[in-house]
Write a protein that holds these residues in place. Structure first.
Motif, short mmCIF file in Angstrom:
data_model
loop_
_atom_site.label_atom_id
_atom_site.label_comp_id
_atom_site.label_asym_id
_atom_site.label_seq_id
_atom_site.Cartn_x
_atom_site.Cartn_y
_atom_site.Cartn_z
N ASN A 126 -10.14 5.24 18.82
CA ASN A 126 -11.16 4.80 19.77
C ASN A 126 -12.43 5.64 19.70
N TYR A 127 -13.51 5.04 20.19
CA TYR A 127 -14.82 5.68 20.38
C TYR A 127 -15.51 6.11 19.08
N PRO A 128 -15.38 5.38 17.98
CA PRO A 128 -16.01 5.85 16.74
C PRO A 128 -17.53 5.67 16.75
N PHE A 129 -18.21 6.57 16.07
CA PHE A 129 -19.64 6.52 15.80
C PHE A 129 -20.49 6.48 17.07
N ASP A 130 -20.01 6.99 18.16
CA ASP A 130 -20.81 7.07 19.38
C ASP A 130 -22.09 7.85 19.08
N GLY A 131 -23.23 7.25 19.39
CA GLY A 131 -24.50 7.93 19.20
C GLY A 131 -24.99 7.95 17.76
N GLY A 132 -24.35 7.19 16.87
CA GLY A 132 -24.75 7.20 15.47
C GLY A 132 -25.99 6.35 15.20
N LYS A 133 -26.64 6.60 14.06
CA LYS A 133 -27.83 5.85 13.66
C LYS A 133 -27.78 5.55 12.16
N ASN A 134 -28.35 4.41 11.81
CA ASN A 134 -28.49 4.02 10.40
C ASN A 134 -27.13 4.01 9.70
N ILE A 135 -26.28 3.09 10.15
CA ILE A 135 -24.90 3.00 9.66
C ILE A 135 -24.68 1.63 9.04
N HIS A 136 -24.07 1.60 7.85
CA HIS A 136 -23.79 0.34 7.14
C HIS A 136 -22.32 0.37 6.72
N VAL A 137 -21.54 -0.57 7.23
CA VAL A 137 -20.11 -0.63 6.96
C VAL A 137 -19.78 -1.99 6.35
N LYS A 138 -19.05 -1.98 5.21
CA LYS A 138 -18.70 -3.23 4.53
C LYS A 138 -17.21 -3.29 4.26
N ASN A 139 -16.67 -4.52 4.30
CA ASN A 139 -15.29 -4.78 3.86
C ASN A 139 -14.29 -3.81 4.49
N SER A 140 -14.38 -3.68 5.79
CA SER A 140 -13.60 -2.66 6.49
C SER A 140 -12.88 -3.24 7.70
N ARG A 141 -11.97 -2.43 8.26
CA ARG A 141 -11.22 -2.83 9.45
C ARG A 141 -11.26 -1.71 10.46
N LEU A 142 -11.65 -2.05 11.70
CA LEU A 142 -11.70 -1.08 12.77
C LEU A 142 -10.89 -1.60 13.95
N ILE A 143 -9.81 -0.91 14.25
CA ILE A 143 -9.02 -1.21 15.44
C ILE A 143 -9.36 -0.13 16.44
N SER A 144 -10.23 -0.47 17.39
CA SER A 144 -10.86 0.58 18.18
C SER A 144 -11.51 0.00 19.42
N LYS A 145 -11.37 0.66 20.55
CA LYS A 145 -12.18 0.29 21.71
C LYS A 145 -13.38 1.22 21.82
N ASP A 146 -14.41 0.70 22.47
CA ASP A 146 -15.66 1.47 22.64
C ASP A 146 -16.27 1.88 21.30
N ALA A 147 -16.17 1.01 20.31
CA ALA A 147 -16.76 1.32 19.01
C ALA A 147 -18.27 1.11 19.05
N PHE A 148 -18.99 2.01 18.37
CA PHE A 148 -20.44 1.90 18.19
C PHE A 148 -21.20 1.84 19.52
N TRP A 149 -20.83 2.68 20.46
CA TRP A 149 -21.62 2.82 21.69
C TRP A 149 -22.84 3.70 21.42
N ASN A 150 -23.93 3.40 22.12
CA ASN A 150 -25.14 4.23 22.09
C ASN A 150 -25.68 4.41 20.67
N CYS A 151 -25.50 3.38 19.84
CA CYS A 151 -25.92 3.45 18.44
C CYS A 151 -27.25 2.74 18.22
N GLU A 152 -27.82 2.97 17.04
CA GLU A 152 -29.06 2.32 16.67
C GLU A 152 -29.06 2.04 15.17
N ASN A 153 -29.44 0.82 14.82
CA ASN A 153 -29.54 0.40 13.42
C ASN A 153 -28.19 0.45 12.71
N VAL A 154 -27.32 -0.46 13.10
CA VAL A 154 -25.99 -0.57 12.50
C VAL A 154 -25.82 -1.96 11.91
#
Length: 291
Positions: free
Chosen positions: A151-179
């Motif tokens: 849970n809670y991955p990449f909180d506050g992250g910026k400029n993120i590019h994810v391809k061909n992936s699997r995320l089992i997670s709550k609260d993913a990508f909170w407070n992010c920019e340019n994803v």
């Protein structure tokens, strides 16, 4: 120490090979001592097992392959830049803090709790991670074939590019920019709150109360599964294209456009919202109509 070769060694004690430069360490074990390779430069580290804390702090230019980081090597790689890690098995939590220009390929994080924090310029390829708070406040991240359970991955992250992936997670990508997420499977509650400029392309999503309090959210040819409800609350400037999705509940979006196959329940109970700024379309036969 420069231009040294260490093979088949068992190193103990604090700072066992401190400030080692332009050297090879191979088929060796480090344990019972902190910071064995601290302040190293341009090291090639192969088939090495790290059994204790802080093995690679303040390093630069390392190539690390086929290594094992046991549980007690926690907090092991901080403030280390311009380095690559390949075919490594990492049992320890809290690895990679404040690192720059890091490549991780074929890595298995058994306990990724609080891993990859405040890093810049990260490439993940064929990485598996299990643990909460992965990637917090990290920027300029490229990930492909990334499998996360936590849970809670990449909180506050910026400029993120994810391809061909699997995320089992709550609260993913909170407070992010340019994803940007492409061809990903996302399962978890409360996706993306308080984030800006988030784009999902060809993704499959399950998220209770996901996509809320967001600005500049864009979904392109995505599929939102029917178990996702109470979505898009207080979102601004959205562009949502989920042409085959039957949405359970949409609640109080503020502005933009939403195109879905159907919406079971549309909640509009906030009189402050100017409905002329949000346009919602569903299918009627082969055509769409606005609701």
């Amino acid at each position: 120490m420069k231009n040294q070769e260490y093979r088949n060694g068992h190193f103990t004690g604090e700072r066992a090979l401190f400030r080692l430069d332009d050297s090879l360490v191979e088929n060796s074990l480090f344990d019972e001592g902190e910071s064995p390779l601290k302040e190293g430069r341009n090291l090639t580290v192969r088939n090495v097992t790290f059994g204790y804390k802080y093995p690679l702090w303040y390093g630069k230019g390392h190539t690390v392959k086929n290594c094992i980081f046991h549980v007690m090597s926690r907090s092991g790689i901080w403030y280390t830049d311009d380095s690559s890690f390949e075919n490594c098995d990492i049992e320890a939590p809290k690895e990679f803090r404040r690192c720059k220009n890091i490549s991780l390929k074929n890595i298995n994080f058994h306990d990724a709790q609080e891993t990859l924090w405040t890093c810049q310029g990260v490439k993940l390829e064929n990485v598996k991670a299990k643990g909460d708070y992965f990637g917090m406040n990290s920027t300029d991240v490229e990930a492909e074939n990334f499998d996360l359970l936590g849970n809670y991955p990449f909180d506050g992250g910026k400029n993120i590019h994810v391809k061909n992936s699997r995320l089992i997670s709550k609260d993913a990508f909170w407070n992010c920019e340019n994803v940007t997420l492409e061809n990903c499977v996302i399962e978890g509650e409360y996706f993306g709150w308080n984030s800006k400029n988030i784009t999902l392309i060809n993704c499959t999503i399950t998220s209770h109360q996901g996509f809320c309090y967001m600005k500049g959210l864009k979904l392109v040819n995505c599929k939102i599964l029917p178990t996702s409800d109470l979505i898009f609350e207080y979102c601004e400037n959205v562009s949502i294209d989920v042409p085959t999705s039957d949405l359970e509940t949409v609640k109080n979006p503020i502005s933009g456009e939403i195109h879905a196959h159907s919406i079971k329940e549309m909640i509009r109970d906030d009189e402050r919202i100017d409905r002329s700024k949000i346009h919602i379309f569903v299918k009627e036969g082969k055509n769409e109509h606005e609701i």
